[in-house]
Each structure stands twice: as C-alpha cells, then as structure tokens.
Design a protein around this motif. Structure first.
Motif, PDB file in Angstrom:
ATOM      1  N   GLY A 241      76.980  29.186  55.896  1.00 43.18           N
ATOM      2  CA  GLY A 241      75.576  29.586  55.919  1.00 43.18           C
ATOM      3  C   GLY A 241      74.623  28.561  55.342  1.00 43.18           C
ATOM      4  N   ALA A 242      75.136  27.394  54.907  1.00 39.74           N
ATOM      5  CA  ALA A 242      74.254  26.347  54.376  1.00 39.74           C
ATOM      6  C   ALA A 242      73.261  25.920  55.439  1.00 39.74           C
ATOM      7  CB  ALA A 242      75.081  25.154  53.906  1.00 39.74           C
ATOM      8  N   ARG A 243      72.002  25.790  55.054  1.00 40.23           N
ATOM      9  CA  ARG A 243      70.947  25.461  56.010  1.00 40.23           C
ATOM     10  C   ARG A 243      70.202  24.204  55.595  1.00 40.23           C
ATOM     11  NH1 ARG A 243      69.028  31.523  55.952  1.00 40.23           N
ATOM     12  NH2 ARG A 243      70.322  32.410  57.616  1.00 40.23           N
ATOM     13  N   VAL A 244      69.844  23.415  56.619  1.00 46.07           N
ATOM     14  CA  VAL A 244      69.024  22.224  56.423  1.00 46.07           C
ATOM     15  C   VAL A 244      67.857  22.294  57.398  1.00 46.07           C
ATOM     16  CG1 VAL A 244      68.929  19.719  56.714  1.00 46.07           C
ATOM     17  CG2 VAL A 244      70.897  20.760  55.595  1.00 46.07           C
ATOM     18  N   LEU A 245      66.668  22.026  56.899  1.00 51.88           N
ATOM     19  CA  LEU A 245      65.473  22.024  57.742  1.00 51.88           C
ATOM     20  C   LEU A 245      65.087  20.585  58.047  1.00 51.88           C
ATOM     21  CD1 LEU A 245      63.102  23.564  59.078  1.00 51.88           C
ATOM     22  CD2 LEU A 245      61.893  23.382  56.884  1.00 51.88           C
ATOM     23  N   TRP A 246      64.968  20.286  59.351  1.00 51.52           N
ATOM     24  CA  TRP A 246      64.457  18.996  59.783  1.00 51.52           C
ATOM     25  C   TRP A 246      63.006  19.178  60.227  1.00 51.52           C
ATOM     26  CZ3 TRP A 246      68.501  16.078  63.326  1.00 51.52           C
ATOM     27  CH2 TRP A 246      69.649  15.810  62.574  1.00 51.52           C
ATOM     28  N   VAL A 247      62.120  18.353  59.680  1.00 50.16           N
ATOM     29  CA  VAL A 247      60.710  18.405  60.063  1.00 50.16           C
ATOM     30  C   VAL A 247      60.344  17.062  60.702  1.00 50.16           C
ATOM     31  CG1 VAL A 247      58.327  18.718  59.296  1.00 50.16           C
ATOM     32  CG2 VAL A 247      60.184  19.983  58.170  1.00 50.16           C
ATOM     33  N   VAL A 248      60.001  17.108  61.993  1.00 44.92           N
ATOM     34  CA  VAL A 248      59.561  15.916  62.716  1.00 44.92           C
ATOM     35  C   VAL A 248      58.039  15.964  62.716  1.00 44.92           C
ATOM     36  CG1 VAL A 248      59.780  14.556  64.818  1.00 44.92           C
ATOM     37  CG2 VAL A 248      61.632  16.113  64.149  1.00 44.92           C
ATOM     38  N   GLN A 250      54.627  15.135  63.566  1.00 50.04           N
ATOM     39  CA  GLN A 250      53.775  14.452  64.533  1.00 50.04           C
ATOM     40  C   GLN A 250      52.540  15.297  64.844  1.00 50.04           C
ATOM     41  OE1 GLN A 250      56.141  13.499  67.965  1.00 50.04           O
ATOM     42  NE2 GLN A 250      57.344  15.361  67.845  1.00 50.04           N
ATOM     43  N   GLY A 251      51.842  15.661  63.758  1.00 50.80           N
ATOM     44  CA  GLY A 251      50.569  16.369  63.898  1.00 50.80           C
ATOM     45  C   GLY A 251      50.723  17.752  64.497  1.00 50.80           C
ATOM     46  N   THR A 252      49.933  18.014  65.526  1.00 51.24           N
ATOM     47  CA  THR A 252      49.948  19.341  66.141  1.00 51.24           C
ATOM     48  C   THR A 252      51.255  19.633  66.867  1.00 51.24           C
ATOM     49  OG1 THR A 252      48.874  18.447  68.123  1.00 51.24           O
ATOM     50  CG2 THR A 252      47.449  19.392  66.421  1.00 51.24           C
ATOM     51  N   ALA A 253      52.037  18.587  67.161  1.00 50.16           N
ATOM     52  CA  ALA A 253      53.309  18.777  67.876  1.00 50.16           C
ATOM     53  C   ALA A 253      54.505  18.719  66.918  1.00 50.16           C
ATOM     54  CB  ALA A 253      53.470  17.716  68.959  1.00 50.16           C
ATOM     55  N   THR A 254      54.269  18.948  65.620  1.00 49.60           N
ATOM     56  CA  THR A 254      55.347  18.894  64.633  1.00 49.60           C
ATOM     57  C   THR A 254      56.468  19.867  64.987  1.00 49.60           C
ATOM     58  OG1 THR A 254      53.963  18.130  62.813  1.00 49.60           O
ATOM     59  CG2 THR A 254      55.931  19.393  62.217  1.00 49.60           C
ATOM     60  N   GLN A 255      57.708  19.381  64.880  1.00 49.47           N
ATOM     61  CA  GLN A 255      58.879  20.212  65.156  1.00 49.47           C
ATOM     62  C   GLN A 255      59.568  20.574  63.847  1.00 49.47           C
ATOM     63  OE1 GLN A 255      60.934  17.475  67.847  1.00 49.47           O
ATOM     64  NE2 GLN A 255      60.336  18.706  69.601  1.00 49.47           N
ATOM     65  N   ARG A 256      59.932  21.856  63.699  1.00 51.98           N
ATOM     66  CA  ARG A 256      60.666  22.343  62.527  1.00 51.98           C
ATOM     67  C   ARG A 256      61.993  22.900  63.038  1.00 51.98           C
ATOM     68  NH1 ARG A 256      57.683  23.208  57.971  1.00 51.98           N
ATOM     69  NH2 ARG A 256      58.934  25.022  57.368  1.00 51.98           N
ATOM     70  N   THR A 275      63.155  29.596  55.358  1.00 53.34           N
ATOM     71  CA  THR A 275      62.593  29.640  54.005  1.00 53.34           C
ATOM     72  C   THR A 275      63.623  29.355  52.925  1.00 53.34           C
ATOM     73  OG1 THR A 275      62.930  32.034  53.990  1.00 53.34           O
ATOM     74  CG2 THR A 275      60.749  31.227  54.650  1.00 53.34           C
ATOM     75  N   ASP A 276      64.907  29.619  53.200  1.00 48.98           N
ATOM     76  CA  ASP A 276      65.930  29.410  52.178  1.00 48.98           C
ATOM     77  C   ASP A 276      66.812  28.205  52.499  1.00 48.98           C
ATOM     78  OD1 ASP A 276      67.103  30.549  54.352  1.00 48.98           O
ATOM     79  OD2 ASP A 276      68.389  31.932  53.225  1.00 48.98           O
ATOM     80  N   ALA A 277      66.259  27.222  53.150  1.00 53.02           N
ATOM     81  CA  ALA A 277      67.025  26.015  53.472  1.00 53.02           C
ATOM     82  C   ALA A 277      67.429  25.305  52.187  1.00 53.02           C
ATOM     83  CB  ALA A 277      66.196  25.090  54.348  1.00 53.02           C
ATOM     84  N   GLY A 278      68.688  24.832  52.135  1.00 59.10           N
ATOM     85  CA  GLY A 278      69.170  24.125  50.954  1.00 59.10           C
ATOM     86  C   GLY A 278      68.587  22.734  50.818  1.00 59.10           C
ATOM     87  N   ALA A 279      68.137  22.174  51.924  1.00 57.69           N
ATOM     88  CA  ALA A 279      67.529  20.843  51.901  1.00 57.69           C
ATOM     89  C   ALA A 279      66.535  20.746  53.048  1.00 57.69           C
ATOM     90  CB  ALA A 279      68.587  19.754  52.030  1.00 57.69           C
ATOM     91  N   THR A 280      65.488  19.984  52.820  1.00 56.01           N
ATOM     92  CA  THR A 280      64.490  19.733  53.860  1.00 56.01           C
ATOM     93  C   THR A 280      64.328  18.222  54.011  1.00 56.01           C
ATOM     94  OG1 THR A 280      63.277  21.791  53.410  1.00 56.01           O
ATOM     95  CG2 THR A 280      62.092  20.043  54.564  1.00 56.01           C
ATOM     96  N   THR A 281      64.454  17.754  55.254  1.00 57.14           N
ATOM     97  CA  THR A 281      64.291  16.332  55.552  1.00 57.14           C
ATOM     98  C   THR A 281      63.081  16.175  56.460  1.00 57.14           C
ATOM     99  OG1 THR A 281      66.693  16.031  55.453  1.00 57.14           O
ATOM    100  CG2 THR A 281      65.392  14.259  56.436  1.00 57.14           C
ATOM    101  N   THR A 282      62.136  15.330  56.040  1.00 58.22           N
ATOM    102  CA  THR A 282      60.869  15.177  56.754  1.00 58.22           C
ATOM    103  C   THR A 282      60.636  13.707  57.096  1.00 58.22           C
ATOM    104  OG1 THR A 282      59.947  17.037  55.505  1.00 58.22           O
ATOM    105  CG2 THR A 282      58.383  15.620  56.651  1.00 58.22           C
ATOM    106  N   GLY A 283      60.085  13.484  58.285  1.00 57.13           N
ATOM    107  CA  GLY A 283      59.752  12.120  58.673  1.00 57.13           C
ATOM    108  C   GLY A 283      58.973  12.090  59.963  1.00 57.13           C
ATOM    109  N   THR A 284      58.383  10.951  60.261  1.00 55.21           N
ATOM    110  CA  THR A 284      57.690  10.754  61.527  1.00 55.21           C
ATOM    111  C   THR A 284      58.724  10.646  62.642  1.00 55.21           C
ATOM    112  OG1 THR A 284      57.766   8.354  61.340  1.00 55.21           O
ATOM    113  CG2 THR A 284      55.872   9.487  60.323  1.00 55.21           C
TER     114      THR A 284
END
Length: 325
Positions: A241-248, A250-256, A275-284
C-alpha cells in the motif's frame, strides 16, 4: 541552443530519408559525407532518393541537426559534404536506443536484415504520431482486456471504420493481441502485447532530446507512457500500500500521478487517494524526462520518504529500458 527538429524528433526520425541521413552520418563518426555517399551507405530504397536526401539535408541543417563541413575538394571530391552537429550526435544516440527497443519488442535480433529492422522502426515512430493509434493504445494501457464495445467507447469520437482499420494494423504487427473464443457466441478481447509496453519509452526519449536541444519548453505527457509500462513494472521490498505521488508541473496542464505498491507490482491510484502518499516527487516536464531517460535527478524535488521515491523511480526506469540494460 539549436532550433527543434521540424515536426518534432519522432516525426523527423519516422521519415525514412531523414533517418538514413542520421544513421549514415552517425556511423561515419565525424567523417564528412556527400549526399551521394549517404545514399550509398543507406539500405533503404526511396524513389528519387538522391534528390530526396538533398532536400532532407537542407531541412536537417535548418533544424541544427547537420552542418556543411569545410573539406578539401581534392580529398573529398566536389560539392557539399555534411557532418552531424552536437544535437545531431545526440539524435543518433537516441535513435540507436529506439532501434533496440523496437527490435526487442518486435522479436527481431541482430541477425534480422537491416531493412526489416528499419521498417519496424519507421512503422513504430509513425504510429506514435498517429492520434488514433495513440488513442487505442492509451485505452488499452491499463492491462485489462477490452471487448470491442468497451474499446469503441474509450476511443470516442473515433469513427468505427477508422478505429478498426488502425486496430487491424496493430494486431498484424503484434503490438495488440486479439483473442477470440471458440464458443457461441464468439467473444473478442484486445490487449497490448507485453513486449510492446516498453515502447512507452519512445516518446519520452524524444521529449528528452527536444528538452536538451529545443528552443522552448514543450508540454510532455508523462501519464500515458507511465500507464502503458506499469503492467511491466516490478517492485521489491516495498511496504504494502506504499504510495508515491508524481507531480509533473506544467502550469494548467499539471499532472498528478499516484503510484501504489500492490504486491510486486505498481498500480495507478485515483486522485482522491493521494493525500497519504509516503513521498512526493515534483518537477517540470524536462526534469521528469531527464530523470526517466538519463537518470539525472538533480531537478526533481522530493518530500517525504526519499528511499521510497527512489525505489519507485528506479523500478519504472528498469521497465522502460528493459531491452537496453
């Protein structure tokens, strides 16, 4: 910084003559070649190919991929001679990886004739530029088999005739599997062939090249390639059940994109479960393509469990590059 290749890297490499130029000049390792020498080095057969090669050389010159070389006519002969620029050399390396991915997916080995391997690459790169093909592949990305009705619904508003015409080509080339039962009534289901899921790396490779050599940042779709390759991803030693959130970003077209460990596999979670992701990775988009293609992580920002974030990213990369490791 050079201008991007006209129509994008994928479209340029999908063109048979442009691909032949990049291969010939790349294989020449810095030796300048004339258009006639490029034709002689090529295994393709194109009508009026010398004229076509000259036209494509001019296009690639405007795109910053090739440059006219200053050579001694007494040694090299009269007329223009060409070499790859730095961005052209990167494009040649990118094409080499693409060739490995496509050959492995198509079941071709080093003994397969060069024209056969090249045709497979050309068909694949052209297909990636076809919105109907990409709609079909994205619809089948999840891994579950779809019957014709479900596939038609997911591919709306594509006309049925167009849909099945493209689908027949994908089935014929082994990209999509069509399974039909023998009972009455007969039932048909479609799914992506597992070996072809690694081809999801191809648009990411092109986006990485354009991010390095393009004149401006371009939107990048990370979600579609990720959904396609996920059934091939294997993870180990991750808490259930470990969760990781990737955030791409790119403004209005941002992907989560939320990825969850499910046994030895990863699955895509819904947005409500992030909301309960163990890690969040963000980048362009450029940071993500650099990370996924070149393992360059400097531009990504990680909050939470860095080891979990790293393990998930490495597992996805391993599936994307399964044929070239």
């Amino acid at each position: 910084m050079t201008a991007p290749v006209a129509r994008g890297a994928l479209a340029a490499l999908a063109d048979q003559a442009s691909r032949a130029i990049v291969i010939a000049l790349g294989d020449a390792r810095g030796t300048a070649l004339s258009a006639a020498e490029i034709v002689a080095a090529s295994h393709i057969a194109v009508t009026l190919k010398l004229r076509l090669i000259r036209d494509r050389l001019r296009e690639l010159e405007r795109a910053g991929v090739v440059a006219a070389a200053d050579v001694d006519p007494a040694t090299h002969g009269p007329g223009l001679h060409w070499v790859l620029t730095a961005s052209g050399q990167d494009l040649h390396r990118l094409l080499s990886v693409m060739q490995h991915v496509v050959a492995d997916a198509a079941g071709l080995d080093d003994a397969s004739p060069a024209p056969v391997r090249d045709r497979a690459v050309g068909r694949t790169l052209k297909a990636l530029g076809d919105p109907v093909v990409m709609r079909i592949v994205t619809a089948l990305a999840g891994g579950a088999e779809l019957d014709p009705t479900a596939l038609e619904e997911r591919c709306l508003p594509t006309p049925r005739r167009t849909l099945y015409r493209r689908l027949d080509v994908l089935v014929t080339n082994g990209v999509v599997r069509r399974d039909t039962t023998r009972g009455v009534p007969r039932r048909t289901h479609y799914t992506i062939a597992p070996s072809w899921r690694q081809a999801a790396v191809l648009p990411l490779l092109a986006a990485w090249w354009e991010g390095r050599h393009g004149s401006a940042a371009q939107p990048v779709d990370v979600e579609a390639p990720l959904r396609i390759v996920l059934p091939n991803v294997r993870v180990a030693r991750l808490p259930g059940g470990a969760r990781v959130l990737w955030v791409v970003d790119q403004g209005t077209a941002t992907q989560r994109l939320c990825l969850e460990a499910d046994g030895a596999q990863l699955r895509m979670s819904t947005a409500a479960e992030t909301t309960d992701a163990g890690a969040t990775t963000t980048g362009t988009p450029q940071a993500w393509t650099a990370a996924l293609v070149a393992d360059q992580l400097e531009e990504l920002r990680v909050t939470g469990d860095a080891r979990l974030a790293q393990a998930v990213l490495e597992a996805v990369r391993a599936a994307l590059f399964a044929s070239v490791r």
